[in-house]
Design a protein around this motif. Structure first.
Motif, short mmCIF file in Angstrom:
data_model
loop_
_atom_site.label_atom_id
_atom_site.label_comp_id
_atom_site.label_asym_id
_atom_site.label_seq_id
_atom_site.Cartn_x
_atom_site.Cartn_y
_atom_site.Cartn_z
N UNK A 77 15.12 39.82 -5.92
CA UNK A 77 14.47 40.19 -4.66
C UNK A 77 14.81 41.62 -4.27
N UNK A 78 14.00 42.19 -3.44
CA UNK A 78 14.18 43.58 -3.03
C UNK A 78 15.22 43.65 -1.91
N UNK A 79 16.48 43.79 -2.29
CA UNK A 79 17.58 43.82 -1.33
C UNK A 79 17.94 45.25 -0.97
N UNK A 80 18.42 45.43 0.24
CA UNK A 80 18.96 46.74 0.62
C UNK A 80 20.34 46.87 -0.01
N UNK A 113 22.26 51.77 -6.05
CA UNK A 113 21.63 50.45 -6.10
C UNK A 113 21.55 49.88 -7.51
N UNK A 114 21.33 50.73 -8.49
CA UNK A 114 21.24 50.26 -9.87
C UNK A 114 22.58 49.66 -10.33
N UNK A 115 23.67 50.33 -10.01
CA UNK A 115 25.00 49.81 -10.38
C UNK A 115 25.31 48.52 -9.62
N UNK A 116 24.96 48.48 -8.35
CA UNK A 116 25.18 47.27 -7.56
C UNK A 116 24.38 46.10 -8.11
N UNK A 117 23.16 46.37 -8.53
CA UNK A 117 22.31 45.31 -9.09
C UNK A 117 22.93 44.74 -10.37
N UNK A 118 23.46 45.61 -11.22
CA UNK A 118 24.10 45.14 -12.45
C UNK A 118 25.32 44.27 -12.14
#
Length: 69
Positions: free
Chosen positions: A2-5, A36-41
């Motif tokens: 999902x598109x999270x902040x 955000x990319x690192x957090x998503x991983x």
């Protein structure tokens, strides 16, 4: 995913780390400087680990009810 902040991702990561007794603690300050990319991983990895761990739901309840630093 999902598109999270960024803030929502940090909150989800914090709860997942707190609910896993084997996870390495991370401070909110460190999480907030990641992009955000690192957090998503990190989030995807923690979600995958949660699926495969055999811990009691008790840990999830603790994480939800604990306050952040």
């Amino acid at each position: 995913m999902e598109n999270l902040t960024k803030k929502e991702m940090v909150e989800k990561i914090a709860k997942l780390i707190e609910s896993d007794p084997n996870a390495i603690p991370l401070s909110y300050a460190v999480l907030e400087i990641l992009d955000k990319e690192e957090l998503e991983k990190i989030l995807l990895n923690l979600l995958e680990n949660k699926k495969s761990r055999d811990f009691s739901p008790f840990y999830d309840e603790i994480a939800i009810n604990c306050k952040k630093d």
